[in-house]
Write a protein that holds these residues in place. Structure first.
Motif: not given
Lengths: 660, 796
Positions: A254, A316, A475-476, A479, A482-488
């Motif tokens: 991202p 992102d 890292s988890r 990650s 990012l998976a929840t909040v970042a731009r898809p």
């Protein structure tokens, strides 16, 4: 046509419709006229000859009447039909019935073979009752049979893993969670379930009783196809083993933008972790009043770090600390929220300034969907409590665990404790939990805003995970965030298959893909063979187009078939035939996941029985079956030919007579 | 060409041979000669075509032309045609008959030219004249009687032969690898072993002498040996001198050993008892190994067999481990003896080693004294008794602290060190240290876990309660009468005193016999019940005459443990010890102080607090109470060590520029950088694993794939030091690299073994940063959600 007249004569039965009745009448009347004419035409012939022709005409008339209204005789096979399905261990006493394809019972080889159950009614239309032997039929097979059949069935015992579910496609870092139901009919003692990886090592274990659900987890350490196995053991004796196959896809790096009011270790560790794997970072650090240090990592070109919409559209996720958030002017904040509505992910790290401001003015928390209040358990803001946060994703379904002792989990352990801001957070206004602590208190929350999401976090000193050796936890955490909040991602990608054990040769397979840009998509499906001598290991099939539903949407689907088992390459193509993504899926052979297949059949059969029993009027069945029409046609020919000869002879005599 | 080879009529023609010698017409003979020539030419053409075909086919099959075969086929075919066409069987008589058949115009009169003209009858002469023109025409032109040369048959044979030869060539070409593919590779594709490689007879292993292990012989190529063992490989085969053994270890060093032919058969079997050396003589190579390695046979450079692809085997080396020591007694690493107890204890350890232990000793340190005066004395001892047990060897030693010159208050630290029998670099290991303490009469404050007071929380709560009650009293003062106020204050003072006494017992204070020492910190108590201004730091005012001894320093904690006889003897000593300013910045906020010292400070403040509470002045007492609590807290944290800051002395801040708000010299900066992730050689294992799953059998490797395999081999070989099971996978990868294609030979499970090993070697996953992969809400869903929201709001 609905019969209007029914006649019976002994065991023979007739049913005539209106048309048939009219045709019969007309035919009889016509034939009477013909017979009269024939009689008069042969007045010069002998009496026997005249009676002979009359008899032939009568014969033909009767046969045609029978053709119009075929007689029906009693069907000796009406009543119960036995259908032998997979899993049958012995035949019924009368050794009759039909067998379906796939039945391996040697004694049933003499029975007639049906490729589909629907053929049974074609062969015996009068069937009203079906006796099933074996595990029954699948839901698709039951759809080919009427629901008013009377069904008799005793399910055989099942031993093995059923109702298996697991994600066929994972993103790197996701857990592979295998769930199912252990069936061991007739058994009462607990059995050990073990998830085995490629090297034969047990990565997760669980002890369950027969009839209980189970759930096993693993964290695949590599991108690409991965295979595990679930083993059922009792006293270290292997009773059953089923393969589990999935594909771990790599993630696209991202672009993250960070605004901080002072240099921080959190940013330093986040930058290190993200950029080591190719992510692009823009960091703006305030070093004095109106003085900033702007850093570009893994980015080329002169990019000015600002809140310009053109720049935010390429980011992102944006991370701000509380002071920076409060320092934003209304125009900047509006621009930022507009970008969030268009898909940007925003994470605000709570600090003392923001926390106090939110306590004093609750409206500040409206954009996050949370409300703050002082944490009564840790009033001292200078020494906040150290919490053990748990990552909680709302998308994960909760699986009830067995009450019996469970083996050590490979993953899903809480994160190591870190300090948190000394405020208590409550959710309001549509926010959802992102991270909780071991007491269930909300530590992080997010809220959907348009196409994007806004999140706020109470956690502090996340860098401790990285510096204390808990790199995996670090890292988890990021990650997951990012998976929840970042731009898809807007790149088209294939969706995981819904029921992994349904992937079998010659069975229709539905493939769907997320298509945010709604571009033309197609898929290739090719079997992979490692024994091929050609440089290309796969033989691609013709691309199958994916069609979006007529109601619109960003998902397009298509159907595929394959004739082989084993690993297959599933390639997503764009409109120009270029590959966007390639996954590997596993198609199961006949011997694999048999208990699961049998369990689904048993379930479908039970449902069919319930439907049948719920119908008020069961099928009675026709007791009669029409005779073979060839007999009638043969009889017709036997009458017509002599008539024709007789006609020719008559014509010849008449012409001789004319000549003489 | 069909010739009628009917035999002549002897009545008509007579004896041909006698007649031909003397009366043969020249023209008939010449015609016959022409015919015979034509027949021979035809036969020769047919033979030649067959011969050429045979030659071409033999060249294709044998790989080189075979003239003998061609010549033989020509002669054979010539003989066949000689029989077929019979050129030798033609006579003038038969020729005349042939002419009669071929040329009807001769009117069966060709035989007339067999007889001399003078012997002809008139009729014959007339007939001869009649057909003379035709006869003359025969002499002029051979058309009609001389058969043309048939080239179709030889050409047909040639064509068939060419087809056969071409077909064979094509079939042979398909079974060979494409020359184009071979040419495209940087490295040549390894051929199957057309070269006959030597076969391994056995491997003779001689472990190092110090291990006392017997020599052994194995026949498997993959072998496990102890560290430092000498291996001798025995091979059998042809041209053994052209081969060499290549040994490759984790450091990627390749050692090459030429196979040495045995001088005689006796030599070959000299070192192997029980083997029949007469039938197994060959060549051998000798090498010693210290680390897990790979080895294979390779032809010597220049032997012309550079395409040979060997099978790689592994040598697992079992490293010599250091001795393993386990302390049997005492079960606890801390042993304490009371002052009056008998300081006797047993010390026993078990020691086990792979091959033997040469030396075992006890290292002991005896600490006498305390505080700054502690002195250490080191000593070495040897175990008195030892005996072999299942676990190893049990060493026992009985200790009497008095024999060591120890007295109550001293401490003994001892551990065991053992050396194994490795001749060059003996491995050594040491046991856990056992601490033996001979206590004096003052019980130790420091508990087992190192905390100052295990019961501290209980006192803290009491002190906090006193503070709370004091604050409450002050808050209630307007509502209380002065008598009640003072009484309550005095009661709090009693509580404070009781708390102080309980705590004081642990630091050696004696209570009940004398008044609390006043002026410990501050000056004399005033009538108002308070001393000076209640300044806690005023405890340093009496410090003027304090004598800083050379070893006094600023630490009054460590030295104040049990054993200091003059610790509480005099108030002045107390003042000298505790009434001191420790706030010097250059030694950090807290100098080296033990929990005891800090607690004594707390005690001192409790004295003052009690004093002022008893005097009815809780307002003055409150700061002392809080200070006491603060020292309690510090005592709890006193296990931390603070050291003097060194190295960086910031420049003095210029007051001219401070707080002016001038940012002229402070500019915004822009920095661009590229991330440089740490090189992770283990990441290659993940790539190799994925590559292995997708590479079919017999696929020729590209240059990048070869580089990947070599990297993976290096990683696995390095890992094999700690996990010997990886060496087999390293051997398989090396084999693949040398073969240049995905070919495991006859090994059916090698791919699976490699896959399993690579998986088990994968490091824990560090999740990379990635884009979110959730589905975006589509327009229909958005409108639906918006409508629901409207309905909800409307419902409200």
């Amino acid at each position: 046509m609905t019969p209007v007249v029914s006649l019976s004569f002994g065991t023979v039965h007739w049913s005539l419709s209106t048309v048939a009745l009219a045709a019969s009448v007309i035919w009889v009347l016509g034939q009477l006229l013909v017979m009269a004419m024939a009689w008069s035409r042969r007045r010069h012939c002998s009496v026997w000859r005249r009676w002979w022709v009359l008899g032939l005409n009568t014969w033909v008339t009767g046969v045609v009447l029978l053709l119009i209204a075929p007689p029906q005789l009693p069907d000796p096979h009406v009543g119960s039909v036995t259908l032998i399905t997979e899993g049958a261990t012995d035949l019924p006493a009368d050794n009759t019935g039909y067998r379906l394809a796939g039945v391996s019972l040697e004694a049933a080889e003499t029975l007639p073979l049906l490729h589909t159950p629907g053929q049974m009614l074609l062969r015996q239309p009068g069937t009203s009752q079906v006796q099933l032997v074996g595990h029954g039929l699948s839901a698709a097979d039951w759809a080919t049979l009427p629901s008013d059949l009377t069904l008799q069935w005793t399910p055989p015992e099942l031993h093995g893993l059923t109702d298996l579910e697991w994600p066929t496609v994972l993103t790197v870092g996701d857990e592979l969670r295998v769930s199912g139901l252990l069936r061991w009919d007739g058994g009462q003692s607990p059995l050990n379930l073990s998830l085995i990886d490629v090297s034969g090592r047990s990565v997760d274990t669980q002890t369950v009783l027969p009839g209980e659900r189970f759930s096993l987890q693993a964290l695949p350490p590599v991108v690409g196809p991965v295979e595990y196995a679930v083993q059922v053991l009792k006293d270290d004796v292997l009773l059953n083993s089923e393969p589990i196959a999935s594909f771990v896809r790599a993630s696209e790096p991202p672009r993250i933008m960070i605004w901080q009011s002072a240099p921080s270790f959190d940013t330093q560790q986040l930058s290190r972790w993200a950029t080591d794997t190719g992510a692009q970072l823009l960091v703006r650090t305030q070093i004095s009043r109106d003085r900033f240090l702007s850093q570009r990592i893994n980015l080329s070109g002169d990019i000015a770090i600002s809140l310009a919409p053109s720049l935010l559209a390429t980011v992102d996720m944006m991370v701000l600390d509380g002071r920076q958030w409060l320092a934003l002017g209304s125009a900047d904040r509006s621009s930022l929220l507009t970008a969030v509505s268009e898909g940007l992910g925003l994470l605000v790290l709570m600090d003392a300034a923001l926390g106090q401001a939110m306590v004093n003015d609750p409206s500040i928390g409206d954009v996050f969907g949370v409300a703050l209040s002082p944490d009564v358990e840790s009033p001292d803001a200078e020494s906040p409590d150290i919490k053990s946060p748990d990552i909680k994703s709302p998308d994960n379904a909760a699986i009830e665990r067995s009450p019996l002792q469970r083996g050590q989990l490979v993953t899903s352990t809480p994160l190591p404790p870190v300090p948190v801001s000394p405020w208590s957070m409550t959710l309001t206004g549509g926010a959802q939990t992102l991270t909780i602590d071991d007491r269930g208190e909300v530590l992080e929350a997010w809220r959907q805003q348009g196409l994007g999401r806004v999140a706020v976090s109470r956690l502090r000193d996340r860098f401790r995970w990285a510096t204390s050796g808990a790199e995996t936890a670090f890292s988890r955490y990021w990650s997951n965030l990012l998976a929840t909040v970042a731009r898809p991602s807007v790149t088209a990608r294939l969706q995981p298959l819904s029921t992994p054990t349904d992937l079998r040769p010659f069975e229709r397979l539905q493939i769907c893909a997320d298509n945010p840009k709604q571009q033309p998509l197609s898929v290739n499906f090719a079997a992979l063979s490692l024994s091929s001598t050609s440089s290309s290991s796969s033989v691609p099939s013709a691309p199958v187009p994916l069609i979006a539903p007529t109601t619109g949407g960003s998902v397009a689907c298509g159907f595929l078939w394959t004739a082989e088992s084993g690993w297959h390459a599933l390639t997503l193509l764009d409109g120009e035939g270029s590959a966007i993504e390639q996954l590997n899926v596993r198609v199961w052979g006949g011997d694999e996941h048999q208990p699961d297949r049998f369990a689904r059949r048993q379930r479908a059969t039970r449902e069919a029985i319930q439907r049948s029993q719920s119908i008020s009027q069961q099928r009675k069945g026709d007791e009669f079956a029409p005779i073979n029409p060839w007999w009638l046609w043969g009889a017709l020919l036997a009458g017509i030919v002599p008539l024709w000869l007789e006609r020719r002879l008559l014509s010849g005599r008449q012409s001789d007579a004319n000549v003489s | 060409m069909s010739l009628n080879n009917t035999s002549p009529n002897p009545v008509l023609m007579g004896n041909d041979s006698a007649h031909n010698r003397y009366h043969q017409p020249v023209s008939l003979a010449s015609l016959l000669a022409q015919l015979k020539k034509r027949l021979w030419v035809q036969a020769a053409l047919g033979s030649l075509s067959v011969g050429l075909v045979v030659l071409a086919l033999s060249t294709q099959v044998m790989g080189h032309p075979m003239p003998i075969l061609g010549l033989g086929s020509v002669l054979l075919t010539l003989g066949f045609h000689a029989i077929r066409y019979r050129p030798l069987r033609w006579t003038t008589a038969t020729f005349a008959q042939y002419l009669n058949r071929r040329i009807p115009a001769l009117e069966e009169s060709a035989g007339l030219w067999l007889l001399p003209e003078s012997s002809l009858t008139t009729l014959q002469r007339l007939q001869r004249r009649r057909v003379a023109a035709i006869w003359d025409e025969l002499e002029q032109s051979s058309q009609g009687w001389l058969p043309p040369v048939n080239v179709r048959e030889p050409l047909g044979v040639l064509a068939v032969g060419l087809v056969l030869a071409g077909t064979y060539a094509l079939l042979a070409l398909d079974s060979k690898p494409s020359d184009g593919v071979l040419a495209a590779l940087d490295k040549p594709v390894a051929q199957d072993q057309a070269l006959a490689s030597p076969s391994l007879l056995r491997i003779h292993v001689e472990p190092p002498v110090y291990t006392h292990l017997p020599a052994f012989t194995v026949t498997e190529a993959d072998v496990t040996v102890p560290e430092g063992a000498t291996l001798r490989w025995f091979y059998r085969g042809d041209q053994l001198s052209n081969w060499q053994l290549v040994l490759s270890d984790a450091a990627r060093r390749d050692r090459r050993f030429k196979l040495q032919q045995a001088a005689n058969k006796q030599d070959a079997g000299a070192s192997m008892a029980g083997h029949n050396a007469n039938s197994e003589a060959g060549a051998s190579a000798v090498a010693s190994v210290d680390a897990t390695s790979l080895y294979y046979l390779a032809p010597s450079v220049g032997s012309g067999n550079d395409d040979y692809s060997p099978t790689v085997h592994s040598i697992r080396v079992t490293l010599d481990q250091p001795p393993r020591i386990r302390v049997v007694t005492p079960s606890n690493t801390r042993v304490e003896f009371a002052k009056n107890a008998e300081p006797l204890f047993d010390y026993a350890v078990t020691i086990a080693d792979d091959y033997g232990v040469t030396e075992v000793e006890i290292r002991a340190s005896i600490a006498k004294g305390s505080g700054e005066g502690v002195k250490f004395r080191d000593a070495r001892f040897v175990f008195e008794h030892s005996r072999a047990i299942d676990e190893g060897v049990l060493y026992e030693q009985h200790w009497d602290l008095r024999d060591l010159g120890m007295t109550p208050g001293d401490e003994l630290y001892l551990f065991t060190r053992a050396y194994d029998n490795h001749p060059e670099e003996p491995h050594t290991s040491r046991s856990d240290t056992v601490v033996v303490r001979w206590l004096d009469e003052i019980p130790e404050i420091v508990g087992e876990d190192g905390l100052a007071i295990s019961v501290m929380p209980e006192y803290f709560k009491s002190q906090r309660q006193i503070i709370i009650e004091t604050e409450q009293l002050l808050a209630d003062k307007p509502n209380l009468s002065p008598q009640v106020f003072v009484a309550t204050s005095r009661a709090l003072g009693v509580d404070q005193g009781a708390l102080k006494e309980r705590y004081g017992q642990y630091v050696g204070d004696e209570f009940g016999e004398s008044e609390a020492p006043q002026g410990l910190i501050d000056g004399p108590v005033t009538a108002s019940g308070s001393n000076n201004d209640g300044n806690p730091s005023g405890d340093h005012d009496d410090h003027d005459g304090h004598d800083h001894g050379a070893d006094d320093g600023h630490d009054h904690g460590v030295g104040t443990s049990a054993g200091d006889d003059g610790l509480f003897a005099k108030g002045e000593a107390l003042m000298a010890r505790f009434g001191h300013d420790h706030g010097a910045a250059d030694i950090g906020p807290i100098s080296r102080q033990s929990p005891v010292g800090l607690m004594k400070r707390a005690l001192a403040n409790m004295w003052d607090a009690e004093l002022h509470l008893r005097l009815g002045d809780p307002q003055t007492a409150l700061p002392f109470e809080r200070e006491a609590l603060r020292y309690f807290d510090l005592a709890r944290k006193a296990q931390r060590i603070y050291t003097q800051r060194l190295g960086f002395e910031p420049p003095p801040i210029s007051e001219d520029r401070r707080l002016t708000g001038d940012l002229t010299d402070v500019q915004s900066k822009v920095r661009a950088q590229q991330a440089t992730p740490d090189s992770n050689t283990k990441a290659v294992l993940a790539n190799t694993y994925r590559w292995l799953l997708s590479t079919p059998d017999n696929r020729v490797f590209s240059t990048s794939e070869l580089a990947l395999l070599e990297s993976a081999t290096a990683v696995l070989t390095d890992e094999a030091e700690a996990r010997p099971g990886f060496i087999r996978a390293a051997a398989l990868l090396t084999q693949l690299v040398r073969r240049g294609r995905m070919d495991f030979g006859d090994c059916s499970d090698c791919r699976q073994v490699l896959q399993q090993t690579l998986w088990s070697a994968l490091p824990p996953l560090v999740v990379p940063a990635g884009q979110a992969l959730r589905s975006q809400p589509n327009s229909l869903a958005e409108r639906y959600q918006a409508r629901l929201q409207q309905l909800r709001q409307g419902a409200k």
